[in-house]
Design a protein around this motif. Structure first.
Motif, PDB file in Angstrom:
ATOM      1  N   ALA A 197       6.879  -9.583   7.974  1.00  0.00           N
ATOM      2  CA  ALA A 197       6.749  -8.693   6.823  1.00  0.00           C
ATOM      3  C   ALA A 197       6.369  -7.288   7.272  1.00  0.00           C
ATOM      4  CB  ALA A 197       5.682  -9.254   5.885  1.00  0.00           C
ATOM      5  N   SER A 198       6.505  -6.322   6.352  1.00  0.00           N
ATOM      6  CA  SER A 198       6.080  -4.945   6.638  1.00  0.00           C
ATOM      7  C   SER A 198       4.596  -4.807   6.321  1.00  0.00           C
ATOM      8  CB  SER A 198       6.877  -3.970   5.769  1.00  0.00           C
ATOM      9  OG  SER A 198       6.423  -4.040   4.422  1.00  0.00           O
ATOM     10  N   LEU A 199       3.945  -3.852   6.991  1.00  0.00           N
ATOM     11  CA  LEU A 199       2.509  -3.655   6.733  1.00  0.00           C
ATOM     12  C   LEU A 199       2.269  -3.151   5.308  1.00  0.00           C
ATOM     13  CD1 LEU A 199       0.072  -4.189   8.644  1.00  0.00           C
ATOM     14  CD2 LEU A 199       2.273  -4.271   9.745  1.00  0.00           C
TER      15      LEU A 199
ATOM     16  N   ASP B 274      -1.291 -12.561   9.985  1.00  0.00           N
ATOM     17  CA  ASP B 274      -0.014 -13.149  10.410  1.00  0.00           C
ATOM     18  C   ASP B 274       0.567 -14.032   9.303  1.00  0.00           C
ATOM     19  OD1 ASP B 274       2.048 -14.513  11.566  1.00  0.00           O
ATOM     20  OD2 ASP B 274       0.860 -15.460  13.144  1.00  0.00           O
ATOM     21  N   PRO B 275       1.368 -13.438   8.416  1.00  0.00           N
ATOM     22  CA  PRO B 275       1.922 -14.268   7.340  1.00  0.00           C
ATOM     23  C   PRO B 275       3.145 -15.072   7.754  1.00  0.00           C
ATOM     24  CG  PRO B 275       2.503 -11.976   6.951  1.00  0.00           C
ATOM     25  CD  PRO B 275       1.774 -12.032   8.274  1.00  0.00           C
ATOM     26  N   GLY B 276       3.419 -15.149   9.033  1.00  0.00           N
ATOM     27  CA  GLY B 276       4.569 -15.959   9.460  1.00  0.00           C
ATOM     28  C   GLY B 276       5.848 -15.163   9.361  1.00  0.00           C
TER      29      GLY B 276
ATOM     30  N   ILE C 261      10.253   0.856  -7.491  1.00  0.00           N
ATOM     31  CA  ILE C 261       9.827  -0.452  -6.969  1.00  0.00           C
ATOM     32  C   ILE C 261       9.816  -0.378  -5.447  1.00  0.00           C
ATOM     33  CG2 ILE C 261      10.338  -2.941  -6.918  1.00  0.00           C
ATOM     34  CD1 ILE C 261      12.164  -1.054  -9.518  1.00  0.00           C
ATOM     35  N   GLY C 262       8.635  -0.556  -4.855  1.00  0.00           N
ATOM     36  CA  GLY C 262       8.520  -0.510  -3.394  1.00  0.00           C
ATOM     37  C   GLY C 262       9.215  -1.706  -2.754  1.00  0.00           C
ATOM     38  N   TRP C 263       9.717  -1.495  -1.537  1.00  0.00           N
ATOM     39  CA  TRP C 263      10.403  -2.579  -0.807  1.00  0.00           C
ATOM     40  C   TRP C 263      10.011  -2.472   0.664  1.00  0.00           C
ATOM     41  CZ3 TRP C 263      13.902  -6.402  -2.493  1.00  0.00           C
ATOM     42  CH2 TRP C 263      14.557  -7.121  -1.499  1.00  0.00           C
ATOM     43  N   GLY C 264       9.439  -3.560   1.206  1.00  0.00           N
ATOM     44  CA  GLY C 264       9.068  -3.566   2.619  1.00  0.00           C
ATOM     45  C   GLY C 264      10.096  -4.353   3.414  1.00  0.00           C
ATOM     46  N   ALA C 265       9.871  -5.680   3.533  1.00  0.00           N
ATOM     47  CA  ALA C 265      10.854  -6.531   4.197  1.00  0.00           C
ATOM     48  C   ALA C 265      11.495  -7.504   3.209  1.00  0.00           C
ATOM     49  CB  ALA C 265      10.192  -7.302   5.341  1.00  0.00           C
ATOM     50  N   GLY C 266      11.055  -7.478   1.954  1.00  0.00           N
ATOM     51  CA  GLY C 266      11.668  -8.336   0.928  1.00  0.00           C
ATOM     52  C   GLY C 266      11.372  -9.817   1.097  1.00  0.00           C
ATOM     53  N   THR C 267      10.238 -10.151   1.736  1.00  0.00           N
ATOM     54  CA  THR C 267       9.942 -11.581   1.976  1.00  0.00           C
ATOM     55  C   THR C 267       8.990 -12.178   0.930  1.00  0.00           C
ATOM     56  OG1 THR C 267       8.023 -11.171   3.410  1.00  0.00           O
ATOM     57  CG2 THR C 267      10.185 -11.254   4.475  1.00  0.00           C
ATOM     58  N   SER C 268       8.624 -11.391  -0.078  1.00  0.00           N
ATOM     59  CA  SER C 268       7.662 -11.920  -1.057  1.00  0.00           C
ATOM     60  C   SER C 268       8.330 -13.011  -1.900  1.00  0.00           C
ATOM     61  CB  SER C 268       7.116 -10.803  -1.927  1.00  0.00           C
ATOM     62  OG  SER C 268       8.160  -9.982  -2.393  1.00  0.00           O
ATOM     63  N   LEU C 269       7.503 -13.860  -2.493  1.00  0.00           N
ATOM     64  CA  LEU C 269       8.020 -15.125  -3.016  1.00  0.00           C
ATOM     65  C   LEU C 269       7.966 -15.267  -4.537  1.00  0.00           C
ATOM     66  CD1 LEU C 269       6.435 -17.272  -0.187  1.00  0.00           C
ATOM     67  CD2 LEU C 269       8.875 -17.107  -0.653  1.00  0.00           C
TER      68      LEU C 269
HETATM   69  C1  LIG Z   1       8.864 -18.184   5.276  1.00  0.00           C
HETATM   70  C2  LIG Z   1       7.797 -17.383   4.587  1.00  0.00           C
HETATM   71  C3  LIG Z   1       6.462 -17.595   4.942  1.00  0.00           C
HETATM   72  C4  LIG Z   1       5.465 -16.843   4.322  1.00  0.00           C
HETATM   73  N1  LIG Z   1       4.171 -17.077   4.684  1.00  0.00           N
HETATM   74  C5  LIG Z   1       3.204 -16.302   4.158  1.00  0.00           C
HETATM   75  C6  LIG Z   1       1.848 -16.463   4.591  1.00  0.00           C
HETATM   76  O1  LIG Z   1       1.533 -17.307   5.425  1.00  0.00           O
HETATM   77  N2  LIG Z   1       0.922 -15.633   4.068  1.00  0.00           N
HETATM   78  C7  LIG Z   1       1.246 -14.674   3.144  1.00  0.00           C
HETATM   79  O2  LIG Z   1       0.357 -13.936   2.725  1.00  0.00           O
HETATM   80  N3  LIG Z   1       2.503 -14.525   2.694  1.00  0.00           N
HETATM   81  C8  LIG Z   1       3.488 -15.297   3.189  1.00  0.00           C
HETATM   82  N4  LIG Z   1       4.773 -15.125   2.758  1.00  0.00           N
HETATM   83  C9  LIG Z   1       5.074 -14.139   1.708  1.00  0.00           C
HETATM   84  C10 LIG Z   1       5.413 -12.724   2.218  1.00  0.00           C
HETATM   85  O3  LIG Z   1       5.789 -12.738   3.581  1.00  0.00           O
HETATM   86  C11 LIG Z   1       4.222 -11.780   1.999  1.00  0.00           C
HETATM   87  O4  LIG Z   1       3.971 -11.650   0.619  1.00  0.00           O
HETATM   88  C12 LIG Z   1       4.407 -10.387   2.611  1.00  0.00           C
HETATM   89  O5  LIG Z   1       3.168  -9.740   2.557  1.00  0.00           O
HETATM   90  C13 LIG Z   1       5.450  -9.540   1.909  1.00  0.00           C
HETATM   91  O6  LIG Z   1       5.712  -8.393   2.704  1.00  0.00           O
HETATM   92  P1  LIG Z   1       7.114  -7.654   2.626  1.00  0.00           P
HETATM   93  O7  LIG Z   1       7.093  -6.515   3.566  1.00  0.00           O
HETATM   94  O8  LIG Z   1       8.218  -8.604   2.772  1.00  0.00           O
HETATM   95  O9  LIG Z   1       7.042  -7.081   1.137  1.00  0.00           O
HETATM   96  P2  LIG Z   1       8.153  -7.058   0.005  1.00  0.00           P
HETATM   97  O10 LIG Z   1       8.563  -8.426  -0.331  1.00  0.00           O
HETATM   98  O11 LIG Z   1       9.201  -6.091   0.365  1.00  0.00           O
HETATM   99  O12 LIG Z   1       7.286  -6.464  -1.179  1.00  0.00           O
HETATM  100  C14 LIG Z   1       6.175  -7.164  -1.680  1.00  0.00           C
HETATM  101  C15 LIG Z   1       5.464  -6.344  -2.744  1.00  0.00           C
HETATM  102  O13 LIG Z   1       4.907  -5.188  -2.141  1.00  0.00           O
HETATM  103  C16 LIG Z   1       5.403  -4.009  -2.768  1.00  0.00           C
HETATM  104  N5  LIG Z   1       5.534  -3.020  -1.718  1.00  0.00           N
HETATM  105  C17 LIG Z   1       6.250  -3.087  -0.576  1.00  0.00           C
HETATM  106  N6  LIG Z   1       6.045  -1.976   0.148  1.00  0.00           N
HETATM  107  C18 LIG Z   1       5.189  -1.190  -0.555  1.00  0.00           C
HETATM  108  C19 LIG Z   1       4.592   0.096  -0.340  1.00  0.00           C
HETATM  109  N7  LIG Z   1       4.820   0.789   0.762  1.00  0.00           N
HETATM  110  N8  LIG Z   1       3.770   0.568  -1.294  1.00  0.00           N
HETATM  111  C20 LIG Z   1       3.500  -0.121  -2.398  1.00  0.00           C
HETATM  112  N9  LIG Z   1       4.041  -1.329  -2.676  1.00  0.00           N
HETATM  113  C21 LIG Z   1       4.864  -1.857  -1.754  1.00  0.00           C
HETATM  114  C22 LIG Z   1       6.711  -4.428  -3.412  1.00  0.00           C
HETATM  115  O14 LIG Z   1       7.042  -3.588  -4.505  1.00  0.00           O
HETATM  116  C23 LIG Z   1       6.374  -5.824  -3.847  1.00  0.00           C
HETATM  117  O15 LIG Z   1       5.647  -5.799  -5.039  1.00  0.00           O
HETATM  118  C24 LIG Z   1       5.806 -15.870   3.343  1.00  0.00           C
HETATM  119  C25 LIG Z   1       7.139 -15.662   3.002  1.00  0.00           C
HETATM  120  C26 LIG Z   1       8.129 -16.411   3.599  1.00  0.00           C
HETATM  121  C27 LIG Z   1       9.560 -16.141   3.225  1.00  0.00           C
END
Ligand SMILES: Cc1cc2nc3c(=O)[nH]c(=O)nc-3n(C[C@H](O)[C@H](O)[C@H](O)COP(=O)(O)OP(=O)(O)OC[C@H]3O[C@@H](n4cnc5c(N)ncnc54)[C@H](O)[C@@H]3O)c2cc1C
Length: 457
Positions: free
Chosen positions: A136-138, A131-133, A67-75
């Motif tokens: 997050a990781s790319l 810019d998802p606010g 399971i991939g993990w970037g910044a863990g901000t997904s909802l």
């Molecule tokens: C306050 C708040 C505001 C937000 N606003 C927005 C917004 O405006 N727009 C928006 O789009 N989203 C928004 N989000 C949701 C979130 O930020 C996005 O979904 C973001 O893209 C997740 O990135 P992450 O790095 O945190 O990924 P994670 O939560 O770590 O992972 C998300 C998914 O990606 C997979 N993943 C991670 N890294 C990899 C990799 N290298 N290869 C393959 N799979 C991978 C994971 O397995 C998981 O399925 C918001 C969240 C919060 C908490």
């Protein structure tokens, strides 16, 4: 659980970059999501693509999930491990590998965050506009096909990722796309991987489209008497083709929460936050044209935020809106909804949602990137209150169904994870089975982020 043999193979590959420490497992077993799952069995922190490929081969040999993990901000529980497995945390793969200023491209590793990338680019005159606010990781943003406040002008991750390096379930490493502006070369595997939420492979490198930093930027807040007037103003603005860089909607409950949390004094009315990017002349002209449209829709007050500090404060407030809303009901948790409708249906979707929330008794401030028809209700439920949770989940389901009825989608930007799985058949019908067939073709043993996105069988 992992066998001793699997742990030994993982330790040989990752050394002390493999952890089973309860605190770290716990940290990778929760996120911002309202859905919950037990922690993963182990977490690894790869440094290279070769290590990720070796990890895929180890997981094939021992039959555990990745399971991939970037910044863990997904909802929607995307990065959780509902049926166990090993979390692959990309935090150490966080470098900008190359910048091609003339081509306006950058090649980056998946663990770099949006803010760190833009910090690294600041001297080039370029920036990455999605810019998802959340910071997050790319990799996570590509995996969820993220967008955000600037998508109305610059597009989503679909438009800004030109190529990827991906490790497949069997350990093969593929490269998709090029740095060229376009291609007609076969199936679009980049588009397939963007939004696949780690269910088809692990992204180890991204080629990104960059944009020029605008010469002039101007932002404003405008207050309206009714939500309908604010939303109608957005609809007309988009239909006239005005080049807005951001056009965000806040309802009065969101405004109250933001004022309290961020020390602002916006009038407690439906608000639009807008931003224009371009040359000084084009920004002035667009702002003038927008002002005319807003006045026609009864805009009460127009506050300009031209100084960089004032703009920063405004967008900081917008990015903190989620935390502000949570703070407005201490002891609550949020179910964050995310629908996107055609712009012509936006007013109806927002109004019906507002009425539905009002009748439910659950607080549910509404805000959104309304320039592209995308809005959220943040449904606040008392932590541990099952009855409120049931009401909120039913509201969220009705929102998604309403969106489908109006020609929209169950998720504009947050993605599916396992929280939105029950709604996928309604949106895609037989197309959802095709997604399952693609998954089985690339990952026949279902080891890449199982339990997410596709039909479970
Ligand atoms: C306050 C708040 C505001 C937000 N606003 C927005 C917004 O405006 N727009 C928006 O789009 N989203 C928004 N989000 C949701 C979130 O930020 C996005 O979904 C973001 O893209 C997740 O990135 P992450 O790095 O945190 O990924 P994670 O939560 O770590 O992972 C998300 C998914 O990606 C997979 N993943 C991670 N890294 C990899 C990799 N290298 N290869 C393959 N799979 C991978 C994971 O397995 C998981 O399925 C918001 C969240 C919060 C908490």
């Amino acid at each position: 659980m992992l066998t001793d043999a699997a742990l030994a193979d993982l330790r040989a590959c990752f050394g002390d970059r493999l952890t089973t420490s309860p605190a770290l497992l716990q940290a990778h077993g929760q996120g911002e999501s309202h859905v919950t799952a037990p922690p993963p069995w182990a977490v690894v922190f790869p440094d290279t693509t070769a290590e990720v490929a070796e990890l895929a081969r180890i997981s094939t040999r021992h039959g555990f999930a990745l399971i991939g993990w970037g910044a863990g901000t997904s909802l929607e529980g995307h990065a959780l491990a509902p049926s166990g497995g090993v979390t692959v945390d990309f935090a150490r793969m966080d470098r900008v590998l190359q910048v091609f200023p003339e081509d306006m491209r950058a090649v980056v590793q998946p663990g770099i965050t949006r803010e760190a990338l833009n910090h690294a680019l600041r001297a080039t005159g370029l920036f990455f506009p999605v810019d998802p606010g959340a910071n997050a990781s790319l990799g996570g943003m590509a995996a969820t096909r993220a967008s955000g406040t600037a998508a109305v002008r610059y597009g989503t991750m679909r438009d800004n990722v030109l190529g990827l390096e991906v490790v497949l379930a069997d350990g093969r490493v593929i490269r998709t796309g090029t740095r060229a502006p376009k291609t007609a070369s076969g199936y679009d595997l980049t588009a397939l991987m963007v939004g696949s939420e780690g269910t088809l492979g692990l992204i180890t490198e991204l080629t990104l489209r960059l944009s020029g930093q605008p010469e002039a930027v101007s932002a404003a807040t405008c207050a309206f008497d009714t939500m309908a007037a604010a939303v109608d103003c957005v609809t007309e603005t988009i239909q006239t083709g005005l080049a807005m860089a951001r056009i965000e909607f806040l309802d009065p409950d969101t405004v109250a929460a933001c004022n309290a949390f961020s020390g602002m004094t916006l009038p407690l009315q439906p608000q639009l936050l807008v931003e224009f990017h371009g040359s000084p002349a084009s920004v002035a002209e667009e702002a003038e044209r927008f002002g005319e449209i807003a006045r026609r829709h009864g805009c009460r007050s127009f506050e300009w935020a031209e100084a960089p500090e004032a703009r920063k404060r405004l967008w900081r407030m917008r990015h903190d809106a989620y935390r502000a809303i949570l703070a407005s009901r201490p002891g609550s948790k949020a179910i964050v909804t995310d629908v996107c409708v055609p712009i012509s249906a936006l007013a109806q979707a927002v109004e019906e949602t507002r009425a539905d929330i009002a009748a439910s008794g659950i607080p549910g401030p509404i805000l959104g990137h309304v320039g592209d028809g995308n809005f959220h209700a943040i449904l606040l439920i008392r932590d541990g209150d099952a009855a409120e949770a049931a009401v909120a989940k039913a509201l969220a389901t009705r929102m998604a169904e309403r969106s489908l009825r109006l020609g929209g989608t169950i998720t504009g930007e947050h993605g599916v994870g396992f929280g939105k799985l029950p709604l996928m058949a309604a949106e895609h019908g037989a197309g959802w089975d095709v997604m399952g067939a693609v998954k089985r073709a690339l990952d026949p043993d279902n080891r890449m982020n199982p339990g997410k996105v596709v039909p479970q069988r």
